[in-house]
Motif scaffolding. Structure first.
Motif, short mmCIF file in Angstrom:
data_model
loop_
_atom_site.label_atom_id
_atom_site.label_comp_id
_atom_site.label_asym_id
_atom_site.label_seq_id
_atom_site.Cartn_x
_atom_site.Cartn_y
_atom_site.Cartn_z
N GLY A 1 0.84 -1.20 0.00
CA GLY A 1 0.00 0.00 0.00
C GLY A 1 0.87 1.23 0.00
N PRO A 2 0.35 2.36 0.43
CA PRO A 2 -1.02 2.59 0.93
C PRO A 2 -2.02 2.85 -0.19
CG PRO A 2 0.27 4.59 1.11
CD PRO A 2 1.20 3.54 0.57
N ASN A 3 -3.29 2.59 0.10
CA ASN A 3 -4.39 2.92 -0.80
C ASN A 3 -5.19 4.07 -0.17
OD1 ASN A 3 -3.69 0.78 -2.48
ND2 ASN A 3 -4.97 -0.65 -1.34
N PHE A 4 -5.28 5.18 -0.89
CA PHE A 4 -6.00 6.34 -0.37
C PHE A 4 -7.43 6.33 -0.87
CE2 PHE A 4 -2.60 8.31 1.73
CZ PHE A 4 -1.45 8.15 0.96
N GLN A 5 -8.37 6.65 0.04
CA GLN A 5 -9.78 6.62 -0.30
C GLN A 5 -10.51 7.81 0.32
OE1 GLN A 5 -11.44 2.81 0.88
NE2 GLN A 5 -9.49 1.79 0.49
N ILE A 6 -11.71 8.04 -0.19
CA ILE A 6 -12.63 9.01 0.41
C ILE A 6 -13.67 8.20 1.17
CG2 ILE A 6 -14.27 10.87 -0.03
CD1 ILE A 6 -12.75 11.35 -2.67
N GLU A 7 -13.71 8.37 2.48
CA GLU A 7 -14.55 7.50 3.29
C GLU A 7 -16.04 7.69 3.01
OE1 GLU A 7 -15.01 6.02 7.93
OE2 GLU A 7 -14.00 7.91 7.50
N LYS A 8 -16.49 8.95 2.88
CA LYS A 8 -17.90 9.23 2.62
C LYS A 8 -18.01 10.12 1.38
CE LYS A 8 -19.20 8.81 7.49
NZ LYS A 8 -19.82 9.49 8.66
N PRO A 9 -18.08 9.51 0.19
CA PRO A 9 -18.04 10.29 -1.05
C PRO A 9 -19.40 10.82 -1.52
CG PRO A 9 -18.04 7.97 -1.57
CD PRO A 9 -18.05 8.06 -0.06
N GLU A 10 -20.48 10.62 -0.75
CA GLU A 10 -21.82 10.96 -1.25
C GLU A 10 -21.93 12.44 -1.63
OE1 GLU A 10 -21.24 9.38 1.56
OE2 GLU A 10 -22.00 7.34 1.26
N THR A 11 -21.43 13.33 -0.77
CA THR A 11 -21.52 14.76 -1.07
C THR A 11 -20.72 15.09 -2.32
OG1 THR A 11 -21.79 15.29 1.27
CG2 THR A 11 -21.11 17.08 -0.18
N ALA A 12 -19.56 14.48 -2.46
CA ALA A 12 -18.73 14.71 -3.65
C ALA A 12 -19.45 14.23 -4.91
CB ALA A 12 -17.39 14.01 -3.50
N PHE A 13 -20.13 13.09 -4.83
CA PHE A 13 -20.88 12.60 -5.98
C PHE A 13 -21.98 13.58 -6.38
CE2 PHE A 13 -19.59 8.03 -5.04
CZ PHE A 13 -18.78 7.96 -6.16
N ASP A 14 -22.68 14.14 -5.39
CA ASP A 14 -23.74 15.10 -5.70
C ASP A 14 -23.17 16.35 -6.38
OD1 ASP A 14 -25.65 13.44 -4.68
OD2 ASP A 14 -25.79 14.43 -2.72
N GLU A 15 -22.01 16.80 -5.94
CA GLU A 15 -21.37 17.95 -6.60
C GLU A 15 -21.01 17.60 -8.04
OE1 GLU A 15 -18.06 19.33 -4.35
OE2 GLU A 15 -19.25 19.74 -2.54
N ALA A 16 -20.53 16.39 -8.26
CA ALA A 16 -20.18 15.96 -9.61
C ALA A 16 -21.42 15.87 -10.49
CB ALA A 16 -19.45 14.62 -9.56
N ARG A 17 -22.53 15.42 -9.92
CA ARG A 17 -23.78 15.35 -10.69
C ARG A 17 -24.23 16.75 -11.12
NH1 ARG A 17 -24.84 11.40 -6.40
NH2 ARG A 17 -24.89 9.31 -7.36
N ALA A 18 -24.17 17.70 -10.18
CA ALA A 18 -24.57 19.07 -10.51
C ALA A 18 -23.66 19.64 -11.60
CB ALA A 18 -24.52 19.94 -9.26
#
Length: 243
Positions: free
Chosen positions: A150-167
């Motif tokens: 590793g290390p593997n980097f992640q976004i633990e709670k991406p829901e808000t980021a997904f909504d911004e990407a949708r907009a």
């Protein structure tokens, strides 16, 4: 970007969307009098990762299976204790793989020779305080870990980021629709449908690290740099263009 123009007059139309789409908005069957424009737009936003995962473990060798496992268990216990001392929560530590294999040495023109057993215990670890990841990695090596992946980097709670990407994707689709309408001498009358592709993207960034298997690593030796990640969404959007 995909573009499709279809001209229909007084034709009953029902919008068909992919069954695998995770989100969709569509209108009921309607009479279409105009030109249908379909565009695919990618929305994107950026986030700094807040979770890092590594696989760490201990590999030991001994003449007998029981000795190999016993030695391995002692060293793994020290590794787990080092993780907990560093503040890693129990929920962020789990066994990933445990194995015991006989070791056979092969050579040309000689029969195989049994040399003992190799025991391996791999632990998956999540660090929520990325700033301390390098220090924790060095502590693991000092306490007996001789495998690190590793290390593997992640976004633990991406829901808000997904909504911004949708907009962002919807805004881009509107801009492109207005552009194409202007080029062909039409205007955007309304949006007919939105279809979200099922494969939303949160890349996992991999960052190389240095290991000191001799156990002399210090907190300044291993640098863990999370950087930034792009979160992307692709939408297929249909518009009705008119004169």
């Amino acid at each position: 970007m995909r573009l499709r123009l279809i001209t229909l007059t007084a034709l009953a139309m029902k919008t068909l969307l992919p069954a695998a789409a995770s989100a969709q908005v569509s209108s009921p069957p309607m009479l279409i009098d105009g030109t249908i424009l379909e565009v695919v737009a990618e929305g994107k936003t950026t986030r700094t990762p807040d979770l890092v995962t590594i696989n760490t473990g201990v590999v030991t060798q001994a003449p007998t299976a029981s000795t190999a496992l016993t030695d391995n268990a002692v060293r793994v216990k020290r590794v787990v204790l080092a993780l907990k001392t560093a503040g890693v929560a129990d929920r962020d530590i789990r066994s990933a793989n445990i194995s015991l294999q006989p070791q056979i040495r092969y050579a040309d023109n000689t029969p195989p020779v049994f040399t003992g057993y190799q025991a391996s215990n791999t632990i998956s670890v999540r660090f929520r305080d990325i700033t301390r990841a390098g220090t924790i990695l060095d502590a693991l090596v000092r306490e007996g870990a001789n495998q690190i992946d590793g290390p593997n980097f992640q976004i633990e709670k991406p829901e808000t980021a997904f909504d911004e990407a949708r907009a962002d994707a919807v805004a881009k689709a509107n801009v492109r629709a207005a552009l194409y309408a202007r080029v062909v001498g039409l205007r955007v009358d309304r949006m007919l449908s939105i279809s979200e592709n099922s494969a939303a993207n949160v890349p996992i960034a991999l960052t190389a690290m240095r290991e000191n298997m001799a156990g002399a690593a210090s907190a300044s030796d291993t640098k863990v740099i999370p950087g930034e990640q792009d979160v992307t969404i692709n939408l297929s959007v249909r518009f009705l263009l008119k004169k």
